[in-house]
Design an enzyme around this catalytic site. Structure first.
Site, short mmCIF file in Angstrom:
data_model
loop_
_atom_site.label_atom_id
_atom_site.label_comp_id
_atom_site.label_asym_id
_atom_site.label_seq_id
_atom_site.Cartn_x
_atom_site.Cartn_y
_atom_site.Cartn_z
N GLY A 159 4.55 4.96 -2.87
CA GLY A 159 4.74 6.18 -2.09
C GLY A 159 3.43 6.61 -1.46
O GLY A 159 2.45 6.86 -2.19
N GLY A 160 3.42 6.70 -0.14
CA GLY A 160 2.16 7.03 0.54
C GLY A 160 1.63 8.40 0.17
O GLY A 160 0.43 8.57 -0.05
N THR A 207 13.59 0.80 -0.31
CA THR A 207 12.15 0.95 -0.15
C THR A 207 11.70 2.35 -0.55
O THR A 207 12.51 3.29 -0.55
CB THR A 207 11.74 0.71 1.32
N THR A 208 10.41 2.48 -0.87
CA THR A 208 9.87 3.82 -1.14
C THR A 208 9.35 4.44 0.15
O THR A 208 8.92 5.59 0.14
CB THR A 208 8.69 3.75 -2.14
N ARG A 254 0.21 8.50 -3.31
CA ARG A 254 -1.00 7.67 -3.28
C ARG A 254 -2.18 8.49 -2.72
O ARG A 254 -3.26 8.48 -3.30
CB ARG A 254 -0.74 6.44 -2.40
N ASP A 282 8.17 -7.88 -3.50
CA ASP A 282 6.84 -8.52 -3.39
C ASP A 282 5.90 -8.10 -4.51
O ASP A 282 4.81 -8.68 -4.66
CB ASP A 282 6.19 -8.15 -2.05
N ASP A 302 13.38 -5.34 -0.36
CA ASP A 302 12.27 -4.39 -0.24
C ASP A 302 11.71 -4.54 1.17
O ASP A 302 11.97 -5.54 1.85
CB ASP A 302 11.22 -4.75 -1.30
N ASP A 354 8.04 -3.11 2.54
CA ASP A 354 6.59 -3.33 2.67
C ASP A 354 6.11 -4.49 1.79
O ASP A 354 6.30 -4.47 0.59
CB ASP A 354 5.83 -2.06 2.28
C1 XBP Z 1 5.61 0.35 -0.36
C2 XBP Z 1 5.12 1.72 -0.54
C3 XBP Z 1 5.16 2.67 0.63
C4 XBP Z 1 4.13 2.25 1.69
C5 XBP Z 1 3.70 3.43 2.53
O1 XBP Z 1 7.00 0.51 -0.23
O2 XBP Z 1 4.78 2.08 -1.65
O3 XBP Z 1 4.83 3.91 0.10
O4 XBP Z 1 2.96 1.77 1.03
O5 XBP Z 1 4.84 4.04 3.10
P1 XBP Z 1 8.04 -0.71 -0.59
P2 XBP Z 1 5.01 5.63 3.01
O6 XBP Z 1 8.90 -0.15 -1.68
O7 XBP Z 1 8.78 -0.97 0.70
O8 XBP Z 1 7.20 -1.91 -1.04
O9 XBP Z 1 3.67 6.21 3.44
O10 XBP Z 1 6.13 5.95 3.98
O11 XBP Z 1 5.33 5.92 1.58
MG MG Z 2 6.92 -3.80 -1.41
#
Ligand code: XBP
Ligand code: MG
Length: 229
Positions: free
Chosen positions: A50-51, A115-116, A54, A171, A7, A9
């Site tokens: 997903g930003g 990753t998302t 969210r 994480d 992953d 973030d």
């Molecule tokens: C974590 C997420 C992502 C980020 C923001 O991704 O949920 O959406 O918070 O990035 P991961 P975007 O799966 O890597 O933990 O605004 O590009 O979504």
């Molecule tokens: Mg993450």
């Protein structure tokens, strides 16, 4: 163990509090939207992956009309701002991550990303953090974000590997759920945003990559064996 799927973030790097959150707030201000996410509020919102979803969810919660359209506009600006942050090279890997990736490569283990996040920033950030990886699956590539397994299933497909030979490193609770639903033994390395998440079902849980001892390729292989026993 043939491959490890990381992953991004919160796993490869602590990107959320001082990275994504700041970019979201700057984008909201740039679009004249009266919404500001402090650390505590953003941490709560991280359960929505997903930003863009969210943003849309919190805009709806604040009664903003056409929340989806506003979220799309603000998220495009946020992504541009975050790409700029990534390009400045100021985001550091979590301590112990480069050493683990080097150890995996030394043992011939293939490396992938699931990753998302948006590909626009994921690719330059991953290259900055751990160099070139074989497969990168981003939020752009799937119809359903984590905790749906699609991201990990696509990574397995592009690797051409069965889940039984692959370990996921995550994480968060939603990330663990996605990897587990795809059949992957999952190592969870929590952080300040996710230390309270439900991580039952993880093959191994750590609070850091470098404490109490460096996490190694052998540790991940043992976690895989244990999960399959
Ligand atoms: C974590 C997420 C992502 C980020 C923001 O991704 O949920 O959406 O918070 O990035 P991961 P975007 O799966 O890597 O933990 O605004 O590009 O979504
Ligand atoms: Mg993450």
């Amino acid at each position: 163990m043939k491959a490890v799927v990381f992953d991004v973030d919160g796993t490869l790097a602590e990107t959320e509090r001082d990275g994504h959150r700041v970019a979201f707030n700057e984008a909201l201000a740039a679009h004249g939207v009266d919404l500001h996410w402090d650390v505590a509020r953003y941490r709560e919102l991280l359960t929505i992956t997903g930003g863009r979803p969210r943003l849309a969810a919190d805009l709806r919660r604040h009664g903003v009309d056409d929340a989806d359209e506003v979220a799309a506009r603000v998220h495009r600006t946020k992504t541009e701002l975050f790409v700029d942050v990534v390009r400045r090279g100021v985001i550091a890997p979590r301590p112990g991550v480069p050493e683990l990736v080097d150890d995996l490569r030394a043992h011939g283990v293939r490396i992938a990303i699931a990753t998302t996040g948006r590909r626009a920033w994921v690719e330059p950030l991953v290259r900055h953090l751990v160099g070139d990886v074989e497969v990168t699956v981003c939020g752009d590539d799937v119809a359903a974000l984590k905790p749906d397994p699609e991201t990990y299933l696509l990574a397995l497909s592009r690797l051409g590997l069965d889940a039984a030979r692959v370990v996921a490193v995550e994480d968060s609770g939603p990330g663990l759920a996605a990897a587990r639903a795809a059949g992957l033994a999952t190592v969870v390395v929590t952080n300040d945003d996710t230390v309270h998440h439900d991580v039952r079902g993880a093959a191994l849980v750590r609070e850091a990559f470098d404490r109490p001892a460096p996490l190694t390729a052998a540790d991940l292989a043992d976690a895989l064996t244990g999960a399959r026993a």
